[in-house]
Design an enzyme around this catalytic site. Structure first.
Site, PDB file in Angstrom:
ATOM      1  N   SER A   7     -22.325  20.947  67.590  1.00 48.22           N
ATOM      2  CA  SER A   7     -23.714  20.569  67.314  1.00 48.22           C
ATOM      3  C   SER A   7     -24.453  20.448  68.636  1.00 48.22           C
ATOM      4  CB  SER A   7     -23.755  19.223  66.585  1.00 48.22           C
ATOM      5  OG  SER A   7     -25.050  18.666  66.696  1.00 48.22           O
ATOM      6  N   HIS A  32     -24.059  24.370  65.059  1.00 50.39           N
ATOM      7  CA  HIS A  32     -24.756  23.457  64.143  1.00 50.39           C
ATOM      8  C   HIS A  32     -26.074  23.007  64.773  1.00 50.39           C
ATOM      9  CE1 HIS A  32     -24.682  20.460  60.861  1.00 50.39           C
ATOM     10  NE2 HIS A  32     -25.149  19.589  61.737  1.00 50.39           N
ATOM     11  N   ASP A  34     -29.335  20.588  64.294  1.00 54.90           N
ATOM     12  CA  ASP A  34     -29.843  19.424  63.566  1.00 54.90           C
ATOM     13  C   ASP A  34     -31.354  19.363  63.632  1.00 54.90           C
ATOM     14  OD1 ASP A  34     -27.458  18.026  62.643  1.00 54.90           O
ATOM     15  OD2 ASP A  34     -26.983  17.798  64.772  1.00 54.90           O
ATOM     16  N   MET A  36     -34.590  17.182  62.590  1.00 52.27           N
ATOM     17  CA  MET A  36     -34.982  15.823  62.177  1.00 52.27           C
ATOM     18  C   MET A  36     -36.498  15.682  62.276  1.00 52.27           C
ATOM     19  SD  MET A  36     -32.091  13.608  64.145  1.00 52.27           S
ATOM     20  CE  MET A  36     -30.378  14.148  64.246  1.00 52.27           C
ATOM     21  N   HIS A  65     -28.941  22.133  59.653  1.00 56.19           N
ATOM     22  CA  HIS A  65     -28.821  20.903  58.859  1.00 56.19           C
ATOM     23  C   HIS A  65     -30.192  20.216  58.867  1.00 56.19           C
ATOM     24  CE1 HIS A  65     -27.018  16.534  58.904  1.00 56.19           C
ATOM     25  NE2 HIS A  65     -27.688  16.773  57.799  1.00 56.19           N
ATOM     26  N   MET A  67     -32.623  17.363  58.139  1.00 59.44           N
ATOM     27  CA  MET A  67     -32.761  15.934  57.836  1.00 59.44           C
ATOM     28  C   MET A  67     -34.257  15.637  57.805  1.00 59.44           C
ATOM     29  SD  MET A  67     -29.724  14.726  60.352  1.00 59.44           S
ATOM     30  CE  MET A  67     -29.701  16.311  61.148  1.00 59.44           C
ATOM     31  N   MET A 136     -21.723  13.734  55.182  1.00 60.58           N
ATOM     32  CA  MET A 136     -22.029  13.015  56.428  1.00 60.58           C
ATOM     33  C   MET A 136     -20.993  11.919  56.642  1.00 60.58           C
ATOM     34  SD  MET A 136     -24.577  14.462  57.811  1.00 60.58           S
ATOM     35  CE  MET A 136     -24.651  13.335  59.213  1.00 60.58           C
ATOM     36  N   ASP A 174     -19.662  15.923  59.250  1.00 65.31           N
ATOM     37  CA  ASP A 174     -20.587  15.814  60.386  1.00 65.31           C
ATOM     38  C   ASP A 174     -20.718  14.367  60.844  1.00 65.31           C
ATOM     39  OD1 ASP A 174     -22.632  16.172  62.204  1.00 65.31           O
ATOM     40  OD2 ASP A 174     -24.139  16.768  60.726  1.00 65.31           O
ATOM     41  N   SER A 197     -21.073  15.200  70.456  1.00 62.75           N
ATOM     42  CA  SER A 197     -20.821  14.553  71.742  1.00 62.75           C
ATOM     43  C   SER A 197     -19.413  14.841  72.273  1.00 62.75           C
ATOM     44  CB  SER A 197     -21.079  13.053  71.646  1.00 62.75           C
ATOM     45  OG  SER A 197     -20.425  12.506  70.531  1.00 62.75           O
TER      46      SER A 197
HETATM   47  C1  DX5 Z   1     -26.171  13.330  63.193  1.00 64.15           C
HETATM   48  C2  DX5 Z   1     -26.108  14.829  63.265  1.00 64.15           C
HETATM   49  C3  DX5 Z   1     -24.848  15.376  63.848  1.00 64.15           C
HETATM   50  C4  DX5 Z   1     -24.548  14.995  65.274  1.00 64.15           C
HETATM   51  C5  DX5 Z   1     -23.076  14.716  65.339  1.00 64.15           C
HETATM   52  O1  DX5 Z   1     -27.240  12.946  62.400  1.00 64.15           O
HETATM   53  O2  DX5 Z   1     -26.257  15.388  61.976  1.00 64.15           O
HETATM   54  O3  DX5 Z   1     -24.771  16.795  63.678  1.00 64.15           O
HETATM   55  O4  DX5 Z   1     -24.875  15.976  66.212  1.00 64.15           O
HETATM   56  O5  DX5 Z   1     -22.796  14.226  66.598  1.00 64.15           O
HETATM   57  P1  DX5 Z   1     -21.437  13.533  66.997  1.00 64.15           P
HETATM   58  O6  DX5 Z   1     -20.348  14.573  66.850  1.00 64.15           O
HETATM   59  O7  DX5 Z   1     -21.662  13.108  68.397  1.00 64.15           O
HETATM   60  O8  DX5 Z   1     -21.202  12.376  66.051  1.00 64.15           O
HETATM   61 ZN    ZN Z   2     -25.792  17.566  61.577  1.00 64.54          ZN
END
Ligand code: DX5
Ligand code: ZN
Length: 224
Positions: A7, A32, A34, A36, A65, A67, A136, A174, A197
Site C-alpha cells: 500500500s 494497493h 488508498d 480517502m 480501495h 474509503m 479491514m 488490510d 508501513s
Molecule cells: C488503512 C489503509 C491501509 C493502510 C495499511 O485505512 O486502508 O491500506 O495503508 O497500512 P499498514 O499496513 O501500515 O497497516
Molecule cells: Zn487500504
C-alpha cells in the site's frame, strides 16, 4: 496464489515512481491505492489524477480501495484512470449492488470492503456478484495501526463460506500485517495481503517484499 500487495499510503509520495519500482523488483504483482475523502474516514489522500499518473509509471495490477462517501459517483472515473480492481465499503454504499455493477461494467474487478465490526453475514446474498472481499483488519483511515485479532476469525468464516459455495473469491486483508503475523494471516485464508508501513517504512522495501512473499509461500504450503 497469495499476493503481497504493498500500500503506497506509507510510501514517499515525492518519489512515488521510485518507491513503486522497488516493490516491483521485490516481486509484487499488485499495488494497493488508498482513497480517502475526509468524510467516511478522517483523512485525505489521492484521487483519479494520481491513479492515472501511477498507471503510466507501472504495469502492476492497481487495486483501488475507496474509503469515501458517494462512491457510486467516482468508481467509473477510477477505472478510467487505470484501476484494475476497485473496492467499496459496505458501510458507505447505499446501493451496493448497483455500484458493484458500475465497476464491473467499466471493466474492473469489483470488491466489497467490510470494516472490522461489520459481520461477514451481511455478504450472504451479495457474494455472488462480487469479485473479491476486503476485510479491514484495522479501522480505516491511517497506516501503521495494530491488526485487530478477531478479524482473523472473520477470515476463517468467509473462507468456509466460499468453500461451501464453491466460489473462486479472493479474500483480501488490510491493516497491521507485518512479517511476524503474516503466516497466521495466510493460514486463516487470505489471498491478497495489503501491507503499507511494514514495507515502505523498512530500510529496504524490495527485500521486505521478497521476504514477505517467501513467508507467505511457506505458510501457503501448510494451509489447511
Ligand atoms: C488503512 C489503509 C491501509 C493502510 C495499511 O485505512 O486502508 O491500506 O495503508 O497500512 P499498514 O499496513 O501500515 O497497516
Ligand atoms: Zn487500504
Amino acid at each position: 496464489m497469495v499476493e503481497i500487495v504493498p500500500s503506497i499510503l506509507s510510501a514517499d509520495f515525492a518519489r512515488l515512481a521510485e518507491e513503486i519500482s522497488r516493490v516491483e523488483r521485490g516481486g509484487a504483482k499488485m499495488l494497493h491505492l488508498d482513497v480517502m475523502d475526509g468524510h467516511f474516514v478522517p483523512n485525505l489522500t489521492i484521487g483519479p489524477p494520481v491513479v492515472e499518473s501511477i498507471r503510466k509509471a507501472t504495469k502492476l495490477h492497481l487495486d483501488v480501495h475507496l474509503m469515501i462517501e458517494n462512491a457510486e459517483r467516482y468508481v467509473v472515473g477510477f477505472v478510467e484512470a487505470g484501476a484494475n480492481s476497485v473496492s467499496v465499503h459496505y458501510e458507505s454504499c447505499r446501493h451496493l449492488d448497483a455500484t458493484l455493477g458500475l465497476i464491473r461494467n467499466a471493466g474492473a474487478l469489483a470488491g466489497i470492503v467490510l470494516n472490522p465490526a461489520t459481520p461477514v453475514s451481511v455478504l450472504e446474498d451479495v457474494l455472488g456478484v462480487a469479485d473479491y472481499v476486503l476485510l479491514m483488519s484495522v479501522n480505516p483511515g491511517f497506516g501503521g495501526q495494530k491488526l485487530i485479532p478477531y478479524v482473523l476469525e472473520k477470515v476463517r468464516k468467509l473462507d468456509r463460506i466460499r468453500r461451501e459455495r464453491n466460489l473462486a473469491l479472493p479474500i483480501e486483508i488490510d491493516g497491521g500485517v507485518h512479517q511476524e503475523n503474516l503466516a497466521e494471516v495466510v493460514r486463516a485464508g487470505c489471498d491478497w495481503i495489503v501491507t503499507g508501513s511494514a514495507v515502505f517504512h523498512s530500510p529496504d522495501p524490495q527485500a521486505t517484499v521478497l521476504e514477505m512473499r517467501q513467508i507467505a509461500a511457506n505458510a501457503t504450503a501448510v494451509r489447511v
